[in-house]
Write a protein that holds these residues in place. Structure first.
Motif, short mmCIF file in Angstrom:
data_model
loop_
_atom_site.label_atom_id
_atom_site.label_comp_id
_atom_site.label_asym_id
_atom_site.label_seq_id
_atom_site.Cartn_x
_atom_site.Cartn_y
_atom_site.Cartn_z
N GLU A 19 36.37 46.46 25.35
CA GLU A 19 37.79 47.26 24.66
C GLU A 19 37.82 48.69 25.46
OE1 GLU A 19 37.94 45.82 19.99
OE2 GLU A 19 37.25 48.11 20.44
N GLY A 20 36.75 49.24 25.68
CA GLY A 20 36.70 50.54 26.65
C GLY A 20 37.40 50.08 27.92
N VAL A 21 37.25 49.17 28.68
CA VAL A 21 37.90 48.73 29.88
C VAL A 21 39.40 48.50 29.63
CG1 VAL A 21 37.91 47.24 31.80
CG2 VAL A 21 35.99 47.69 30.64
N LEU A 22 39.81 48.19 28.77
CA LEU A 22 41.23 47.97 28.40
C LEU A 22 42.21 49.11 28.14
CD1 LEU A 22 40.81 44.73 25.82
CD2 LEU A 22 41.36 44.82 28.20
N ILE A 23 41.72 49.99 27.90
CA ILE A 23 42.32 51.29 27.99
C ILE A 23 42.06 51.97 28.91
CG2 ILE A 23 42.36 51.55 25.23
CD1 ILE A 23 39.83 53.34 25.57
N THR A 24 41.74 51.60 30.37
CA THR A 24 41.76 52.22 31.65
C THR A 24 42.75 51.45 32.41
OG1 THR A 24 40.25 50.80 32.60
CG2 THR A 24 39.33 52.52 31.29
N PRO A 25 43.11 52.02 33.54
CA PRO A 25 44.00 51.24 34.42
C PRO A 25 43.14 50.38 35.35
CG PRO A 25 43.96 53.55 35.25
CD PRO A 25 42.90 53.41 34.04
N TYR A 26 41.99 50.31 35.10
CA TYR A 26 41.07 49.68 36.21
C TYR A 26 40.50 48.41 35.56
CZ TYR A 26 40.88 54.36 37.68
OH TYR A 26 41.30 55.64 38.40
N LEU A 27 41.55 47.34 35.63
CA LEU A 27 40.97 46.05 35.22
C LEU A 27 40.46 45.19 36.24
CD1 LEU A 27 44.09 45.18 32.72
CD2 LEU A 27 41.87 46.59 32.42
N SER A 28 40.47 45.53 37.35
CA SER A 28 39.92 44.75 38.49
C SER A 28 39.64 45.63 39.75
CB SER A 28 40.82 43.40 38.85
OG SER A 28 40.13 42.61 39.81
N LEU A 29 38.56 45.31 40.32
CA LEU A 29 37.91 46.12 41.40
C LEU A 29 38.09 47.69 41.14
CD1 LEU A 29 40.31 44.58 44.37
CD2 LEU A 29 38.00 44.22 43.79
N GLY A 30 37.58 47.73 39.97
CA GLY A 30 37.21 49.27 39.41
C GLY A 30 35.74 49.61 39.17
N PRO A 31 35.62 50.74 38.51
CA PRO A 31 34.19 51.14 38.63
C PRO A 31 33.17 50.39 37.68
CG PRO A 31 35.70 52.49 37.05
CD PRO A 31 36.58 51.48 37.97
N LYS A 32 33.53 49.40 36.90
CA LYS A 32 32.72 48.66 36.29
C LYS A 32 32.03 47.51 37.16
CE LYS A 32 32.83 50.51 32.43
NZ LYS A 32 31.78 51.48 32.02
N LEU A 33 32.98 47.01 38.13
CA LEU A 33 32.56 46.22 38.96
C LEU A 33 31.18 46.81 40.05
CD1 LEU A 33 32.78 43.52 40.94
CD2 LEU A 33 34.31 44.78 42.24
N GLU A 34 31.32 47.92 40.34
CA GLU A 34 30.26 48.65 40.99
C GLU A 34 29.09 48.90 40.22
OE1 GLU A 34 30.48 52.35 43.73
OE2 GLU A 34 32.38 51.42 44.01
N GLU A 35 29.31 49.33 39.01
CA GLU A 35 28.29 49.63 38.09
C GLU A 35 27.49 48.23 37.86
OE1 GLU A 35 29.58 51.55 34.47
OE2 GLU A 35 27.77 51.20 33.64
N PHE A 36 28.34 47.25 37.52
CA PHE A 36 27.38 45.66 37.44
C PHE A 36 26.75 45.49 38.30
CE2 PHE A 36 27.96 41.01 36.89
CZ PHE A 36 26.85 40.80 35.92
N GLU A 37 27.28 45.52 39.50
CA GLU A 37 26.57 45.27 40.74
C GLU A 37 25.16 46.07 41.14
OE1 GLU A 37 30.17 43.59 43.40
OE2 GLU A 37 29.76 45.62 43.91
N GLU A 38 25.24 47.35 40.58
CA GLU A 38 24.15 48.32 40.53
C GLU A 38 22.90 47.81 39.80
OE1 GLU A 38 23.16 50.84 42.65
OE2 GLU A 38 25.02 50.09 43.62
#
Ligand SMILES: Cc1ncc(COP(=O)(O)O)c(C=O)c1O
Length: 376
Positions: A19-38
């Protein structure tokens, strides 16, 4: 009671993360992608990670990054999920199968050398059901013949072989996150590697072949849309936060099964090699004794289904899948150990939050069904 083969463990925290992601504009290629990869890099202890939309995509990008092409041969196992071999076909190279060991169901290193030809480019090993392959032996052969090694660790995130994490044995490895896996992103996969070239190529090819510094409509090479959304990555991060707990809980379920089945003489419980210093269970697969043929095994599966217990005949051998038979002319008898095992194995219901009551229900019904089928 209805018991599924597998079931993801989704907590309130997971829901909030998504849900936290859905209220941001970053649904793809955003900060969660990098965090997941880390987070993934911490598990595989590799320099790089490139998250994609499936394990199959991860394997394809590895094969393509290595320049494996038409006419090349890649040594692999016929006892696996089909994607570990299909990724070789995607690049028009040829999978060359090597039979497995009866104990671990992983590729038999003693049989590899006789399959090496001038066309062999790589060995693609699979950590089947979560159990790492015999990596020391595989790497020794690969070094001797100057072959690259790829690790399909789609079923084994978090496992360790001689203290070293899966995903890190070859030049690149792949993990997968379909809902039946140890951790899930809904759909997803990741490439892990220490090789900067594979990293850069994979990153570009997952995103339509765009270059590092180039703009949205500039494409340096042939690429794909293998992107994973930040929504999926947020779920993955939240799940990874409890990976150790998940591995422990699955291990406890597996141990309970093995203990409760230890006295059933028709059932051979999974064997884990002492070289596996940490086992991250993907599925719990039993093997019926020799007197059970494929028909009898299938009857056991059908009868359990009638009793609300979902099981699976993991794996049907890849070389006997219809389009492999058609394309390569494989026949029954080509890989005898794989065939012997795949005719007798049954994946039992297995998931992180499985209760002892559910395990007891499976075990008692399995015993009854086995005795009934044995009499026929
Ligand atoms: C050994 C193996 N390789 C590859 C894959 C492919 O992963 P995905 O289903 O995410 O494409 C799987 C997943 O089921 C697998 O078990």
């Amino acid at each position: 009671m209805q018991i599924p083969l597998s079931k993801p463990w989704i907590t309130e925290e997971d829901v909030q993360a998504v849900e936290g992601v859905l209220i941001t504009p970053y649904l793809s290629l955003g900060p969660k992608l990098e965090e997941f990869e880390e987070k993934i890099k911490e598990i595989s202890k590799t320099k790089f990670a490139v998250a994609v939309n499936s394990g199959t995509s991860a394997l394809h990008l590895i094969v393509r990054s290595l320049g494996i092409k038409d006419g090349d041969e890649v040594i692999t196992t016929p006892f696996s999920f089909i994607a570990s071999s299909n990724c070789i076909l995607f690049e028009r190279a040829k999978p060359v199968f090597v039979d497995i060991t009866k104990a671990t169901y992983n590729v038999d290193p003693d049989l590899i050398e006789r399959k090496i030809t001038e066309k062999t480019k790589a060995i693609l090993g699979v950590d089947v059901f979560g159990q790492p392959a015999d990596w020391d032996e595989i790497l020794e052969i690969a070094n001797k013949y100057n072959l690259v090694v790829v690790e399909d660790s789609c079923e084994a995130i978090g496992s360790e072989y001689k203290g070293k994490p899966t995903g890190s044995f070859g030049v690149a490895g792949a993990f997968a996150f379909y809902p039946n896996k140890q951790i899930t992103t809904g759909e997803g996969g990741v490439i892990v590697t220490n090789d900067e070239n594979i990293y850069k190529l994979s990153e570009s090819m997952r995103n339509q072949g765009r270059g590092e510094d180039e703009t949205w409509l500039y494409h340096t090479r042939l690429g794909y849309n293998y992107r994973i959304s930040d929504i999926n990555c947020a779920l993955g991060i939240s799940q990874l936060n409890r990976l150790n707990k998940i591995i422990e809980m699955r291990d406890a379920v597996a141990k309970m099964y093995s203990q409760k089945l230890s006295e059933v003489e028709e059932v051979i419980t999974p064997y884990i090699s002492p070289e596996v210093t940490r086992m991250s269970w993907f599925v719990y697969v039993i093997k019926l004794t020799e007197d059970f043929d494929r028909n009898k095994r299938d009857m056991v599966i059908e009868e359990l289904e009638k009793r609300g217990i979902q099981t699976q005949n993991y794996f049907k051998a890849i070389h006997l899948q219809p389009f492999y038979v058609e394309q390569f002319g494989f026949e029954e008898g080509d890989f005898p150990v794989t065939e012997f095992v795949s005719e007798r194995t049954i994946a039992l219901p297995f998931f992180t939050i499985m209760t002892e009551k559910e395990i007891d229900y499976v075990v008692s019904n399995l015993k009854e069904v086995i005795y009934e089928v044995k009499k026929l």
